[in-house]
Scaffold this active site. Structure first.
Site, PDB file in Angstrom:
ATOM      1  N   ASP A  90      28.123  78.785 -46.205  1.00  0.00           N
ATOM      2  CA  ASP A  90      29.310  78.382 -45.446  1.00  0.00           C
ATOM      3  C   ASP A  90      29.346  76.864 -45.566  1.00  0.00           C
ATOM      4  O   ASP A  90      28.444  76.186 -45.062  1.00  0.00           O
ATOM      5  CB  ASP A  90      29.184  78.802 -43.980  1.00  0.00           C
ATOM      6  CG  ASP A  90      30.429  78.448 -43.202  1.00  0.00           C
ATOM      7  OD1 ASP A  90      30.937  77.320 -43.365  1.00  0.00           O
ATOM      8  OD2 ASP A  90      30.913  79.289 -42.432  1.00  0.00           O
ATOM      9  N   HIS A  91      30.350  76.349 -46.240  1.00  0.00           N
ATOM     10  CA  HIS A  91      30.278  74.917 -46.571  1.00  0.00           C
ATOM     11  C   HIS A  91      30.282  74.022 -45.331  1.00  0.00           C
ATOM     12  O   HIS A  91      29.908  72.863 -45.400  1.00  0.00           O
ATOM     13  CB  HIS A  91      31.362  74.518 -47.590  1.00  0.00           C
ATOM     14  CG  HIS A  91      32.722  74.310 -47.011  1.00  0.00           C
ATOM     15  ND1 HIS A  91      33.638  75.321 -46.866  1.00  0.00           N
ATOM     16  CD2 HIS A  91      33.339  73.199 -46.539  1.00  0.00           C
ATOM     17  CE1 HIS A  91      34.747  74.838 -46.347  1.00  0.00           C
ATOM     18  NE2 HIS A  91      34.593  73.550 -46.143  1.00  0.00           N
ATOM     19  N   LYS A 135      28.018  69.974 -43.874  1.00  0.00           N
ATOM     20  CA  LYS A 135      28.604  68.733 -43.343  1.00  0.00           C
ATOM     21  C   LYS A 135      27.594  68.064 -42.409  1.00  0.00           C
ATOM     22  O   LYS A 135      27.014  68.719 -41.546  1.00  0.00           O
ATOM     23  CB  LYS A 135      29.888  69.050 -42.567  1.00  0.00           C
ATOM     24  CG  LYS A 135      31.017  69.575 -43.451  1.00  0.00           C
ATOM     25  CD  LYS A 135      32.247  69.887 -42.594  1.00  0.00           C
ATOM     26  CE  LYS A 135      33.307  70.651 -43.342  1.00  0.00           C
ATOM     27  NZ  LYS A 135      34.251  69.848 -44.082  1.00  0.00           N
ATOM     28  N   ASP A 175      40.117  83.759 -42.601  1.00  0.00           N
ATOM     29  CA  ASP A 175      39.758  82.653 -43.499  1.00  0.00           C
ATOM     30  C   ASP A 175      38.837  81.642 -42.804  1.00  0.00           C
ATOM     31  O   ASP A 175      37.986  81.038 -43.449  1.00  0.00           O
ATOM     32  CB  ASP A 175      41.056  81.953 -43.955  1.00  0.00           C
ATOM     33  CG  ASP A 175      40.826  80.924 -45.055  1.00  0.00           C
ATOM     34  OD1 ASP A 175      39.948  81.173 -45.909  1.00  0.00           O
ATOM     35  OD2 ASP A 175      41.528  79.896 -45.071  1.00  0.00           O
ATOM     36  N   HIS A 227      33.661  79.441 -40.444  1.00  0.00           N
ATOM     37  CA  HIS A 227      33.552  78.017 -40.106  1.00  0.00           C
ATOM     38  C   HIS A 227      33.568  77.748 -38.593  1.00  0.00           C
ATOM     39  O   HIS A 227      32.728  77.025 -38.067  1.00  0.00           O
ATOM     40  CB  HIS A 227      34.680  77.222 -40.754  1.00  0.00           C
ATOM     41  CG  HIS A 227      34.779  77.417 -42.239  1.00  0.00           C
ATOM     42  ND1 HIS A 227      33.683  77.652 -43.034  1.00  0.00           N
ATOM     43  CD2 HIS A 227      35.849  77.425 -43.079  1.00  0.00           C
ATOM     44  CE1 HIS A 227      34.069  77.773 -44.298  1.00  0.00           C
ATOM     45  NE2 HIS A 227      35.378  77.647 -44.347  1.00  0.00           N
ATOM     46  N   LYS A 255      45.222  66.129 -39.930  1.00  0.00           N
ATOM     47  CA  LYS A 255      43.965  66.781 -40.275  1.00  0.00           C
ATOM     48  C   LYS A 255      42.974  66.414 -39.182  1.00  0.00           C
ATOM     49  O   LYS A 255      42.770  65.239 -38.879  1.00  0.00           O
ATOM     50  CB  LYS A 255      43.501  66.243 -41.640  1.00  0.00           C
ATOM     51  CG  LYS A 255      42.056  66.490 -41.983  1.00  0.00           C
ATOM     52  CD  LYS A 255      41.911  67.715 -42.837  1.00  0.00           C
ATOM     53  CE  LYS A 255      40.450  67.976 -43.218  1.00  0.00           C
ATOM     54  NZ  LYS A 255      40.190  69.375 -43.462  1.00  0.00           N
TER      55      LYS A 255
HETATM   56  C1  BG6 Z   1      37.952  77.146 -46.748  1.00  0.00           C
HETATM   57  C2  BG6 Z   1      39.229  77.905 -46.506  1.00  0.00           C
HETATM   58  O1  BG6 Z   1      36.844  77.977 -46.552  1.00  0.00           O
HETATM   59  O2  BG6 Z   1      37.886  76.040 -45.854  1.00  0.00           O
HETATM   60  C3  BG6 Z   1      40.418  76.990 -46.706  1.00  0.00           C
HETATM   61  O3  BG6 Z   1      39.312  79.019 -47.390  1.00  0.00           O
HETATM   62  C4  BG6 Z   1      40.299  75.769 -45.839  1.00  0.00           C
HETATM   63  O4  BG6 Z   1      41.636  77.681 -46.418  1.00  0.00           O
HETATM   64  C5  BG6 Z   1      38.935  75.102 -46.014  1.00  0.00           C
HETATM   65  O5  BG6 Z   1      41.330  74.872 -46.206  1.00  0.00           O
HETATM   66  C6  BG6 Z   1      38.745  74.010 -44.964  1.00  0.00           C
HETATM   67  O6  BG6 Z   1      37.597  73.268 -45.260  1.00  0.00           O
HETATM   68  P1  BG6 Z   1      37.467  71.767 -44.754  1.00  0.00           P
HETATM   69  O7  BG6 Z   1      36.082  71.380 -45.177  1.00  0.00           O
HETATM   70  O8  BG6 Z   1      38.539  70.995 -45.433  1.00  0.00           O
HETATM   71  O9  BG6 Z   1      37.656  71.795 -43.268  1.00  0.00           O
END
Ligand code: BG6
Length: 503
Positions: free
Chosen positions: A189-190, A194, A247, A252, A357
């Site tokens: 999970d990216h 962070k 999503d 996240h 954002k």
């Molecule tokens: C991704 C989603 O996992 O995370 C995207 O599929 C989303 O829709 C993105 O834009 C958001 O990541 P970040 O790091 O820009 O908050």
């Protein structure tokens, strides 16, 4: 996360196999991260990359396309020597899980490469493919014996989305666990790459002052916000089948929620941390259908303008069904049934095509019980928020009340702001470096375990079910470039609360 910069060691020698090497994820994130690791001398001494895709190309064609990607997406200026060294250890193999013999050839390629390059048989398989290929690829890796650990390690990195609901996530876990052990699976999970997300744990557990007040006695509620300016763009097909909830929330937003709400782990190791995180998600109250409808908001964006860009109606986006019921914005009110959080609402919201954002966790402390300062009613005191900002800037911010200088006691809300970038000089990164490095050294503290994934889906399933039963009823709209739908404000207003304003 366990390591300080001095303690960083080179990973053991290994082969890094990327499935989906021609795709967007490889170009945007995986290769730039490998490049950054190479620049920091954090790749193994003996290392080779094998790129896999369904359609053939030569090693040189692949190298030049990845180099182009690197120039476009690298987070720092590309040094040609480092890039060339990295690309020279890359070879291409054409393989498709629908064509079993191609996986036998992949195995042979790896065996001979490892002999020639002396990488010791350790292998990291990275699934940078569309989700439909996850299980078939894993099955072929199992069939060919490539996941067997005979004195060398074999690991599989799997991207999100991990399933599309509770049943499919369970089925995928079950399938993978037939082929390999849990310790071999790295569910990425990216958000966990962070820095400020990782810092939530440090803030809570390396400081003595927060933990005593981190509970229902002092915290009024918690807000988790992930607002995006981008619309759905060219991802209409994927997005329309997915929606904002699937999503973003079980992955996240729940990562943020579980780090903020978890109990202190007995030890700072993968088992203890992941168990505590999963416990939080398991304790999220399961609402009835009526409660799920009452405590959720879903909405789609209409045409609008964000900066200089004109945005069209979500339903008119390429590959989106004209009568789509897919939400591009979701807000939820969740309750956690445990002693620390009983009665403390967690309000979550995320959406696309909004005015700014912003990613943050805002902890709202209870107001002072009464105001002793004449003329300043307690209701008019500024709210005490502790906010962990993740994007656009990495910050920790405290809002409190202070006396305005002068002869009389008048009070105003002020803020104290810590900006990560002011204190720590770090080279810009993709956020994937830590995750890829951790896979190579076998540290899975930042990856999700099967129970955590399933607990996340279990918590959102009542909302998915309730919405499905409602069809088009209850979908609100909001103008692109706005703050989101009015009903999201109403979700808090009816509890006497409001969302923290963007500052
Ligand atoms: C991704 C989603 O996992 O995370 C995207 O599929 C989303 O829709 C993105 O834009 C958001 O990541 P970040 O790091 O820009 O908050």
């Amino acid at each position: 996360m366990t390591k300080d910069p001095q303690a960083k060691r080179k990973p053991e020698n290994c082969a890094f196999v990327i499935f989906g090497v021609t795709g967007d994820l490889t170009h945007r994130l995986v290769m730039p991260s490998l490049y950054n690791l190479a620049a920091e001398h954090l790749l193994p001494e003996k290392f080779c990359v094998v790129g896999v895709a369904r359609k053939g190309q030569s090693d040189d064609e692949l190298r030049s396309s990845l180099l182009k990607g690197l120039r476009q997406f690298a987070t720092r200026p590309v040094d040609d020597d480092i890039a060339q060294k990295l690309l020279q250890c890359l070879t291409f193999v054409e393989a498709d899980p629908k064509d079993s013999p191609s996986f036998d050839r992949l195995r042979e390629h790896l065996d001979s490469l490892e002999c020639a390059q002396d990488t010791g048989g350790n292998r990291l398989f990275y699934l940078a493919t569309p989700p439909a290929a996850f299980a078939p690829t894993a099955r072929e890796l199992g069939r060919t014996g490539m996941m067997e650990e005979n004195g060398a390690w074999r690991r599989l990195v799997i991207e999100k989305p991990f399933g599309t609901d509770l049943a499919s996530a369970r089925a995928l876990n079950a399938e993978l666990l037939k082929i390999m052990d849990e310790h071999q699976i790295y569910r990425i999970d990216h958000y966990l790459g962070k820095e400020t997300v990782q810092n939530i744990l440090v803030l809570r557990f390396a400081n003595g002052m927060f933990e005593p007040i981190w509970n229902r006695n002092h915290i009024d509620h918690i807000q988790i916000t992930v607002e995006e300016k981008l619309g759905v763009g060219h991802r209409g097909g994927f997005y329309d089948a997915t929606g904002a909830l699937r999503d973003m929330v079980p992955n996240h937003l729940f990562q943020l929620m579980s780090l903020v709400a978890m109990e202190p782990p007995a030890r700072f190791d993968a088992h203890s941390v992941r168990s505590e995180k999963a416990d939080v998600l398991t304790s999220i109250q399961q609402p009835s259908r009526e409660e799920a409808l009452k405590n959720s908001v879903r909405a789609q964006y209409l045409a609008g303008r964000i900066g200089d860009e004109e945005i069209t109606d979500y339903r008119k986006t390429e590959d989106v069904k004209p009568g789509s019921t897919t939400e591009t914005f979701v807000a939820l009110k969740l309750m956690i049934d445990n002693w620390r959080w009983a009665g403390v609402p967690f309000y979550l919201r995320t959406g696309k095509a909004l005015g700014h954002k912003r990613t943050e966790v805002a902890i709202k402390f209870k107001q002072a019980p009464l105001s002793m300062f004449s003329g300043t009613d307690v209701d008019r005191l500024s709210q005490n928020f502790l906010t962990i900002g993740i994007a656009p800037t990495e910050t920790i911010e405290l809002q409190f009340n202070a006396k305005i200088p002068g002869p009389s006691i008048t009070i105003d809300g002020v803020e104290m702001k810590f900006r990560y970038g002011d204190y720590f000089r770090v080279d810009p990164s993709t956020g994937y470096e830590t995750l890829i490095y951790d896979c190579m050294i076998g540290d899975n503290i930042l990856f999700q375990r099967a129970d955590g994934i399933e607990a996340g889906w279990q918590a959102v399933q009542p909302f998915l079910d309730a919405w499905k039963s409602e069809g088009t009823n209850g979908i609100e709209t909001y103008e692109a470039g706005s703050d989101g739908p009015a009903c999201a404000d109403e979700l808090l207003r009816r509890d006497g609360r409001s969302w923290r304003k963007f500052s």
